[in-house]
Design an enzyme around this catalytic site. Structure first.
Site, PDB file in Angstrom:
ATOM      1  N   LYS A 133       0.839  -1.209   0.000  1.00 31.64           N
ATOM      2  CA  LYS A 133       0.000   0.000   0.000  1.00 31.64           C
ATOM      3  C   LYS A 133       0.878   1.265   0.000  1.00 31.64           C
ATOM      4  CE  LYS A 133      -3.497  -2.743  -0.112  1.00 31.64           C
ATOM      5  NZ  LYS A 133      -4.468  -3.201   0.861  1.00 31.64           N
TER       6      LYS A 133
HETATM    7  C1  LIG Z   1      -5.516  -4.164   1.313  1.00 29.56           C
HETATM    8  C2  LIG Z   1      -6.968  -3.902   1.293  1.00 29.56           C
HETATM    9  C3  LIG Z   1      -7.790  -4.114   2.416  1.00 29.56           C
HETATM   10  C4  LIG Z   1      -7.330  -4.821   3.657  1.00 29.56           C
HETATM   11  O1  LIG Z   1      -6.228  -4.286   4.271  1.00 29.56           O
HETATM   12  P1  LIG Z   1      -5.272  -5.232   5.136  1.00 29.56           P
HETATM   13  O2  LIG Z   1      -4.378  -4.227   5.801  1.00 29.56           O
HETATM   14  O3  LIG Z   1      -4.551  -6.135   4.195  1.00 29.56           O
HETATM   15  O4  LIG Z   1      -6.105  -5.972   6.104  1.00 29.56           O
HETATM   16  C5  LIG Z   1      -9.117  -3.751   2.334  1.00 29.56           C
HETATM   17  N1  LIG Z   1      -9.629  -3.215   1.210  1.00 29.56           N
HETATM   18  C6  LIG Z   1      -8.881  -3.027   0.108  1.00 29.56           C
HETATM   19  C7  LIG Z   1      -9.517  -2.417  -1.091  1.00 29.56           C
HETATM   20  C8  LIG Z   1      -7.534  -3.381   0.107  1.00 29.56           C
HETATM   21  O5  LIG Z   1      -6.810  -3.213  -0.999  1.00 29.56           O
END
Ligand SMILES: *Cc1c(COP(=O)(O)O)cnc(C)c1O
Length: 364
Positions: free
Chosen positions: A174
């Protein structure tokens, strides 16, 4: 292997984490508080509540909003399952509307007035236009896992200008990372208090009955972020503008070099909006052959996402593959190309070279 995404961690990040390990606090402590304050300044929002993951943040937001049995929660079919699961976690019913092919975000104009809540996902980092909802449901929870650092005319995504809460993920792929981690932002003090209770077992201090005393009146979890993770996040936050600028630069370069190929490019940000470019998804014919060809050439392409209603768990939604024709047609051709701040132009040229070779085979 050139991955589709990866973290950018430098010596400064590492030193920040080591400092915490030498100190007194490992679990949630002063570094988490400092991270929350810095994120709230950056995002221009009143309250930031850090969580142990983006998924935990979404769960917390659904619970704090009071969603539960009988509530219908609409999200995009083109997302990670956590966007829909946050409804399931609290006993509410997830529902889907098709995407808008102009943005690849859920078509907010189609959200039914009967929905209790909507969870718009800023797919790939392009902010969904929350002004497009004809009827605003009682609760709006943004899933901004892709969009930390993105902006609209309303300001930074996460300032909750048109939502109750906004959720972020700090997973390594991310925009900034804490290892695992997430956060919910809000301008509502009572939602912020509910989020803080939820992440710590539902506990509320009762100092009038003694310094040790707390009461648990509602269900909660241990969804805390640790100071180790927060120290990494704080060091990463100082670099976010550079990260997003680099992502935009590489995305523009993809657009230029792919312009003459039979490759569909992702929607661009309109004027006044800054794209977060968490991923660079393109459309290609014969996606499986292209995916396997690129993987075979050491390029870790990925597909974001197999739609929510294609998964077995989504039998509760009552939609078959094909029932959301715009999303289903896009999915057949989707492929995310490598994009992250540390990707070099030489690596990007390798990706383009291999992709050119593979899509060129279609013309014969
Ligand atoms: C990565 C992601 C999540 C979840 O986040 P985590 O930190 O991996 O639990 C939720 N929604 C979207 C759209 C994502 O890309």
């Amino acid at each position: 292997m050139i991955p589709y995404g990866r973290q950018a961690v430098d010596d400064q990040d590492i030193a920040a984490v080591v400092d915490v390990l030498k100190g007194d606090w490992l679990t949630q402590g002063p570094a988490v508080e400092a991270f929350e304050t810095a994120v709230s300044d950056y995002l221009e929002v009143e309250h930031v509540v850090a969580f142990s993951s983006g998924t935990a943040a979404l769960h917390g937001a659904a619970a704090a909003a009071g969603l539960g049995p009988g509530d219908v929660v609409v999200t995009s079919p083109l997302t990670f399952m956590a966007s829909a699961n946050c409804a399931r976690y609290v006993g509410a019913a997830p529902a889907l509307v098709d995407i808008d092919l102009e943005t690849w975000n859920l078509d907010l104009a189609e959200v039914p007035g009967s929905a209790s809540a909507v969870v718009p996902v800023h797919y790939a980092g392009l902010p969904a236009d929350l002004g497009r909802m004809p009827v605003r449901p009682r609760i709006v929870i943004e899933d901004a896992a892709h969009a930390f650092g993105a902006r609209t005319a309303d300001g930074p995504v996460g300032n909750c200008a048109r939502s109750d809460m906004c959720c972020f993920s700090f997973h390594p792929v991310k925009p900034i990372t804490t290892g695992e981690g997430g956060a919910v932002t809000t301008n509502d003090a009572s939602l912020a208090a509910a989020l803080r209770r939820f992440r710590t077992h539902g506990a509320v201090p009762r100092p009038e009955s003694g310094g040790w005393c707390y009461d648990i009146a509602e269900i909660g979890f241990n969804y805390r972020m640790t100071d180790i993770h927060a120290a990494l996040g704080l060091a990463q936050l100082a670099k976010v503008e550079r990260f997003i600028a680099r992502r935009n630069e590489l995305a523009e370069r993809y657009r230029a070099v792919l312009a003459d190929l039979p490759v569909g490019l992702p929607p661009e940000a309109p004027d006044g909006t800054r794209h977060g470019y968490h991923i660079f998804p393109v459309r290609v014919a014969h996606r499986r052959r292209v995916y396997e060809g690129l993987r075979g050439a050491g390029i870790g392409v990925q597909v974001h996402y197999r739609p929510v209603h294609h998964h077995a768990i989504s039998a509760d939604i009552g939609l078959e593959p094909g029932d959301l024709p715009r999303c289903d047609a896009l999915y057949e051709e989707l492929l995310s190309l490598p994009l992250y701040p540390g990707l070099t132009e030489a690596e990007q040229d390798t990706v383009v070279h291999e992709l050119t070779r593979l899509v060129g085979q279609d013309r014969g």
